[in-house]
Design an enzyme around this catalytic site. Structure first.
Site, PDB file in Angstrom:
ATOM      1  N   HIS A  74       0.856  -1.187   0.000  1.00  0.00           N
ATOM      2  CA  HIS A  74       0.000   0.000   0.000  1.00  0.00           C
ATOM      3  C   HIS A  74       0.895   1.242   0.000  1.00  0.00           C
ATOM      4  CE1 HIS A  74      -3.608   2.319   0.669  1.00  0.00           C
ATOM      5  NE2 HIS A  74      -2.975   2.986   1.621  1.00  0.00           N
TER       6      HIS A  74
ATOM      7  N   SER B 259       3.891   0.621   2.637  1.00  0.00           N
ATOM      8  CA  SER B 259       3.802  -0.410   3.675  1.00  0.00           C
ATOM      9  C   SER B 259       3.423  -1.736   3.031  1.00  0.00           C
ATOM     10  CB  SER B 259       2.705  -0.063   4.697  1.00  0.00           C
ATOM     11  OG  SER B 259       2.881   1.237   5.226  1.00  0.00           O
TER      12      SER B 259
HETATM   13  C1  GAR Z   1       1.576   0.658  -6.431  1.00  0.00           C
HETATM   14  O1  GAR Z   1       2.005   1.958  -6.134  1.00  0.00           O
HETATM   15  C2  GAR Z   1       0.865   0.045  -5.236  1.00  0.00           C
HETATM   16  O2  GAR Z   1       1.415   0.413  -4.006  1.00  0.00           O
HETATM   17  C3  GAR Z   1      -0.508   0.632  -5.402  1.00  0.00           C
HETATM   18  O3  GAR Z   1      -0.770   0.583  -6.777  1.00  0.00           O
HETATM   19  C4  GAR Z   1       0.470   0.694  -7.496  1.00  0.00           C
HETATM   20  C5  GAR Z   1       0.554  -0.483  -8.444  1.00  0.00           C
HETATM   21  O4  GAR Z   1       1.636  -0.352  -9.317  1.00  0.00           O
HETATM   22  N1  GAR Z   1      -1.473  -0.131  -4.648  1.00  0.00           N
HETATM   23  C6  GAR Z   1      -2.579   0.389  -4.127  1.00  0.00           C
HETATM   24  O5  GAR Z   1      -2.883   1.560  -4.236  1.00  0.00           O
HETATM   25  C7  GAR Z   1      -3.428  -0.610  -3.370  1.00  0.00           C
HETATM   26  N2  GAR Z   1      -4.577   0.029  -2.778  1.00  0.00           N
HETATM   27  P1  GAR Z   1       2.209  -1.622 -10.080  1.00  0.00           P
HETATM   28  O6  GAR Z   1       1.032  -2.271 -10.795  1.00  0.00           O
HETATM   29  O7  GAR Z   1       3.194  -1.031 -11.067  1.00  0.00           O
HETATM   30  O8  GAR Z   1       2.837  -2.523  -9.077  1.00  0.00           O
END
Ligand code: GAR
Length: 196
Positions: free
Chosen positions: A109, A136
């Site tokens: 998160h 986190s």
């Molecule tokens: C990441 O920043 C993750 O922490 C966030 O989405 C992005 C996904 O990027 N997650 C959330 O907001 C969960 N509620 P990615 O697909 O390139 O890993």
């Protein structure tokens, strides 16, 4: 060897960091990348790494979360993972599903929990004039973004930051944190990993 399934909805950069970390003496291996979004960029990246992929589109299920999760569960049972990693998986899961995977499901998160559960975390940190932000990794429980924290990484908030510049500073530390936590977790060690 622990079997890991990774759930994504988007570009899958955290999934790539996790998959690329699971080599050599790592105690786990990726067995499935599952997306709820048919065109998710992460699917090709997983396939290019030789990881089986599947799609369970949530849209045909409408508001019926339990039916969607039954389809998800069926795909997961075929891959028989020991650990589920949510990596940018943007669907809220019901307590029924979460409880079935209790103690075996992690999420990353983009905030320093318990601050800023839910969406728009970076904009909210800027709005609050925080001096630092971060990410986190936590165990998933029925409480949204509320389970025990398994690791955190911090970055400074700099003058002139926007939600976009802050996200661009946090994402690379997500890519260091999540693999570090997974490695430890797969060894049965739940002591938090603290970076930065
Ligand atoms: C990441 O920043 C993750 O922490 C966030 O989405 C992005 C996904 O990027 N997650 C959330 O907001 C969960 N509620 P990615 O697909 O390139 O890993």
């Amino acid at each position: 060897m622990k079997r890991v399934a990774i759930l994504i909805s988007g570009s899958g950069s955290n999934m790539v960091a996790l998959v690329d970390s699971m080599t050599g003496d790592h105690p786990a291996r990726p067995v499935l990348v599952l997306s709820n979004v048919p065109g998710a960029g992460g699917l090709e990246k997983a396939a290019a790494r030789g990881v089986p992929t599947t799609i369970v589109d949530h849209k045909p299920f409408g508001k019926d979360r339990e039916a969607f999760e039954a389809a998800l569960q069926a795909e997961l049972e075929r891959a028989a993972p020991d650990i589920l990693c949510l990596a940018g998986f943007m669907r809220v899961l019901t307590p029924g599903f979460v409880n079935r995977w209790a103690g075996r499901m992690l999420n990353i998160h983009p905030s320093l929990l318990p601050k800023y559960r839910g969406l728009n975390t970076h904009a909210r940190a800027l709005e609050a004039e925080d001096s630092e932000a971060g990410c986190s990794v936590h165990e998933v429980t029925a409480e949204l973004d509320g389970g025990p924290i398994l690791g955190q990484a911090r970055v400074p908030i700099l003058p002139g930051d926007t939600a976009e510049t802050l996200a661009a500073r946090v994402l690379p530390v997500e890519h260091r944190l999540y693999p570090a936590v997974l490695r430890r977790y797969a060894q049965g060690d739940r002591a938090p990993v603290m970076l930065g």
